[in-house]
Every structure is written in C-alpha cells, then in structure tokens.
Design a protein around this motif. Structure first.
Motif, PDB file in Angstrom:
ATOM      1  N   ARG A  24       0.829  -1.198   0.000  1.00  0.00           N
ATOM      2  CA  ARG A  24       0.000   0.000   0.000  1.00  0.00           C
ATOM      3  C   ARG A  24       0.869   1.255   0.000  1.00  0.00           C
ATOM      4  NH1 ARG A  24      -3.598  -1.560   4.890  1.00  0.00           N
ATOM      5  NH2 ARG A  24      -4.514   0.485   4.579  1.00  0.00           N
ATOM      6  N   SER A  25       0.259   2.387  -0.278  1.00  0.00           N
ATOM      7  CA  SER A  25       0.966   3.646  -0.462  1.00  0.00           C
ATOM      8  C   SER A  25       1.501   4.226   0.850  1.00  0.00           C
ATOM      9  CB  SER A  25       0.020   4.667  -1.096  1.00  0.00           C
ATOM     10  OG  SER A  25       0.626   5.936  -1.147  1.00  0.00           O
ATOM     11  N   ARG A  26       2.643   4.883   0.761  1.00  0.00           N
ATOM     12  CA  ARG A  26       3.198   5.523   1.951  1.00  0.00           C
ATOM     13  C   ARG A  26       2.434   6.780   2.333  1.00  0.00           C
ATOM     14  NH1 ARG A  26       8.894   7.832  -0.327  1.00  0.00           N
ATOM     15  NH2 ARG A  26       7.981   9.400  -1.675  1.00  0.00           N
ATOM     16  N   SER A  27       1.577   7.262   1.456  1.00  0.00           N
ATOM     17  CA  SER A  27       0.765   8.436   1.789  1.00  0.00           C
ATOM     18  C   SER A  27      -0.302   8.106   2.833  1.00  0.00           C
ATOM     19  CB  SER A  27       0.112   9.002   0.532  1.00  0.00           C
ATOM     20  OG  SER A  27      -0.808   8.078   0.009  1.00  0.00           O
ATOM     21  N   LEU A  28      -0.421   6.843   3.207  1.00  0.00           N
ATOM     22  CA  LEU A  28      -1.382   6.427   4.233  1.00  0.00           C
ATOM     23  C   LEU A  28      -0.860   6.639   5.652  1.00  0.00           C
ATOM     24  CD1 LEU A  28      -2.604   3.103   2.609  1.00  0.00           C
ATOM     25  CD2 LEU A  28      -3.825   5.273   2.725  1.00  0.00           C
ATOM     26  N   CYS A  29       0.305   7.216   5.786  1.00  0.00           N
ATOM     27  CA  CYS A  29       0.891   7.439   7.106  1.00  0.00           C
ATOM     28  C   CYS A  29      -0.043   8.293   7.963  1.00  0.00           C
ATOM     29  CB  CYS A  29       2.248   8.130   6.986  1.00  0.00           C
ATOM     30  SG  CYS A  29       3.010   8.434   8.591  1.00  0.00           S
ATOM     31  N   PRO A  30      -0.460   7.770   9.126  1.00  0.00           N
ATOM     32  CA  PRO A  30      -1.406   8.492   9.966  1.00  0.00           C
ATOM     33  C   PRO A  30      -0.761   9.475  10.945  1.00  0.00           C
ATOM     34  CG  PRO A  30      -1.010   6.346  10.886  1.00  0.00           C
ATOM     35  CD  PRO A  30      -0.222   6.427   9.608  1.00  0.00           C
ATOM     36  N   HIS A  31       0.561   9.488  11.019  1.00  0.00           N
ATOM     37  CA  HIS A  31       1.252  10.288  12.038  1.00  0.00           C
ATOM     38  C   HIS A  31       1.583  11.694  11.550  1.00  0.00           C
ATOM     39  CE1 HIS A  31       1.648   6.783  14.569  1.00  0.00           C
ATOM     40  NE2 HIS A  31       2.045   6.105  13.497  1.00  0.00           N
ATOM     41  N   GLU A  32       1.504  12.611  12.470  1.00  0.00           N
ATOM     42  CA  GLU A  32       1.837  13.995  12.141  1.00  0.00           C
ATOM     43  C   GLU A  32       3.100  14.464  12.835  1.00  0.00           C
ATOM     44  OE1 GLU A  32      -1.249  16.777  11.975  1.00  0.00           O
ATOM     45  OE2 GLU A  32      -2.641  15.371  11.044  1.00  0.00           O
ATOM     46  N   THR A  33       3.445  13.843  13.978  1.00  0.00           N
ATOM     47  CA  THR A  33       4.672  14.239  14.655  1.00  0.00           C
ATOM     48  C   THR A  33       5.863  13.704  13.870  1.00  0.00           C
ATOM     49  OG1 THR A  33       4.700  12.279  16.061  1.00  0.00           O
ATOM     50  CG2 THR A  33       3.577  14.232  16.931  1.00  0.00           C
ATOM     51  N   GLN A  34       6.927  14.458  13.894  1.00  0.00           N
ATOM     52  CA  GLN A  34       8.076  14.142  13.055  1.00  0.00           C
ATOM     53  C   GLN A  34       8.681  12.773  13.389  1.00  0.00           C
ATOM     54  OE1 GLN A  34      11.116  17.091  13.117  1.00  0.00           O
ATOM     55  NE2 GLN A  34      12.208  16.209  11.408  1.00  0.00           N
ATOM     56  N   GLN A  35       8.888  12.458  14.670  1.00  0.00           N
ATOM     57  CA  GLN A  35       9.540  11.194  15.028  1.00  0.00           C
ATOM     58  C   GLN A  35       8.667   9.990  14.686  1.00  0.00           C
ATOM     59  OE1 GLN A  35      12.751  10.809  16.060  1.00  0.00           O
ATOM     60  NE2 GLN A  35      12.342   8.662  15.707  1.00  0.00           N
ATOM     61  N   ALA A  36       7.389  10.063  14.989  1.00  0.00           N
ATOM     62  CA  ALA A  36       6.497   8.938  14.688  1.00  0.00           C
ATOM     63  C   ALA A  36       6.390   8.730  13.182  1.00  0.00           C
ATOM     64  CB  ALA A  36       5.118   9.186  15.291  1.00  0.00           C
ATOM     65  N   ARG A  37       6.335   9.818  12.437  1.00  0.00           N
ATOM     66  CA  ARG A  37       6.263   9.708  10.976  1.00  0.00           C
ATOM     67  C   ARG A  37       7.552   9.098  10.417  1.00  0.00           C
ATOM     68  NH1 ARG A  37       3.158  11.440   6.987  1.00  0.00           N
ATOM     69  NH2 ARG A  37       4.066  12.024   4.999  1.00  0.00           N
ATOM     70  N   TYR A  38       8.673   9.501  10.960  1.00  0.00           N
ATOM     71  CA  TYR A  38       9.976   8.967  10.554  1.00  0.00           C
ATOM     72  C   TYR A  38      10.022   7.456  10.801  1.00  0.00           C
ATOM     73  CZ  TYR A  38      15.048   8.302  10.613  1.00  0.00           C
ATOM     74  OH  TYR A  38      16.322   7.850  10.380  1.00  0.00           O
ATOM     75  N   ASP A  39       9.595   7.014  11.995  1.00  0.00           N
ATOM     76  CA  ASP A  39       9.604   5.589  12.322  1.00  0.00           C
ATOM     77  C   ASP A  39       8.645   4.813  11.434  1.00  0.00           C
ATOM     78  OD1 ASP A  39      11.485   5.919  14.361  1.00  0.00           O
ATOM     79  OD2 ASP A  39       9.930   6.377  15.834  1.00  0.00           O
ATOM     80  N   TRP A  40       7.454   5.372  11.183  1.00  0.00           N
ATOM     81  CA  TRP A  40       6.465   4.710  10.338  1.00  0.00           C
ATOM     82  C   TRP A  40       7.012   4.535   8.917  1.00  0.00           C
ATOM     83  CZ3 TRP A  40       3.523   5.061   5.968  1.00  0.00           C
ATOM     84  CH2 TRP A  40       2.372   4.292   5.905  1.00  0.00           C
ATOM     85  N   LEU A  41       7.627   5.594   8.382  1.00  0.00           N
ATOM     86  CA  LEU A  41       8.168   5.524   7.020  1.00  0.00           C
ATOM     87  C   LEU A  41       9.334   4.550   6.921  1.00  0.00           C
ATOM     88  CD1 LEU A  41       7.886   9.241   5.903  1.00  0.00           C
ATOM     89  CD2 LEU A  41       6.600   7.296   5.016  1.00  0.00           C
ATOM     90  N   ASN A  42      10.157   4.472   7.969  1.00  0.00           N
ATOM     91  CA  ASN A  42      11.236   3.479   7.971  1.00  0.00           C
ATOM     92  C   ASN A  42      10.661   2.066   7.941  1.00  0.00           C
ATOM     93  OD1 ASN A  42      13.471   5.115   7.900  1.00  0.00           O
ATOM     94  ND2 ASN A  42      13.647   5.254  10.116  1.00  0.00           N
ATOM     95  N   GLY A  43       9.606   1.831   8.707  1.00  0.00           N
ATOM     96  CA  GLY A  43       8.943   0.535   8.680  1.00  0.00           C
ATOM     97  C   GLY A  43       8.344   0.249   7.322  1.00  0.00           C
ATOM     98  N   TRP A  44       7.716   1.254   6.731  1.00  0.00           N
ATOM     99  CA  TRP A  44       7.111   1.101   5.410  1.00  0.00           C
ATOM    100  C   TRP A  44       8.173   0.714   4.383  1.00  0.00           C
ATOM    101  CZ3 TRP A  44       7.825   3.431   0.676  1.00  0.00           C
ATOM    102  CH2 TRP A  44       6.859   3.177  -0.286  1.00  0.00           C
ATOM    103  N   ARG A  45       9.305   1.421   4.414  1.00  0.00           N
ATOM    104  CA  ARG A  45      10.394   1.139   3.478  1.00  0.00           C
ATOM    105  C   ARG A  45      10.918  -0.288   3.636  1.00  0.00           C
ATOM    106  NH1 ARG A  45      12.853   5.500   5.176  1.00  0.00           N
ATOM    107  NH2 ARG A  45      11.687   7.100   4.121  1.00  0.00           N
ATOM    108  N   GLU A  46      11.104  -0.699   4.877  1.00  0.00           N
ATOM    109  CA  GLU A  46      11.615  -2.044   5.116  1.00  0.00           C
ATOM    110  C   GLU A  46      10.592  -3.104   4.689  1.00  0.00           C
ATOM    111  OE1 GLU A  46      13.666  -4.519   8.732  1.00  0.00           O
ATOM    112  OE2 GLU A  46      13.832  -2.336   8.689  1.00  0.00           O
TER     113      GLU A  46
END
Length: 67
Positions: A24-46
């Motif tokens: 699924r698309s990375r635009s589905l990230c539900p987080h707005e805080t920088q650290q949580a978004r960073y962690d979510w995107l790292n998980g998405w990439r992996e």
C-alpha cells in the motif's frame, strides 16, 4: 501479571512495516509528529523491501516479533 506496552516508535515502525509489506501507499501514514512519521516511514520502506525480496507473510511476522 501486567504486560509492558510497546514504545510508540516500535509500534509506528510495525504498523508502517505491515502497510509497506501489503504494497500500500506511503501516503497512508497516519502520524503527524516528526519522530512517529519517521519511524512509520522506515517501517514502510523495510516492508516494501522485504516484499520485493520475496519474503512470505510468516517471515514478516517473525521479523517483527524479533524486533
């Protein structure tokens, strides 16, 4: 006995990993805080990398449980 809660960063990574592994698309990230978004995107990439490398569902579950 009480169970320990996961750290928010680990939870965000795991949720992102699942979304990425499902393709699924990375635009589905539900987080707005920088650290949580960073962690979510790292998980998405992996998750995307593991899907592209041919991991199956059980391998991805095992990988997340070992983190």
């Amino acid at each position: 006995m009480k169970r320990q809660k996961r750290k928010p960063s680990e939870k965000a990574f795991a949720k992102g990993y699942v979304v990425g592994f499902e393709g699924r698309s990375r635009s589905l990230c539900p987080h707005e805080t920088q650290q949580a978004r960073y962690d979510w995107l790292n998980g998405w990439r992996e998750g995307r990398n593991d899907q592209w490398n041919g991991f199956n569902r059980m391998a991805s579950v095992q990988k997340l449980s070992n983190r």
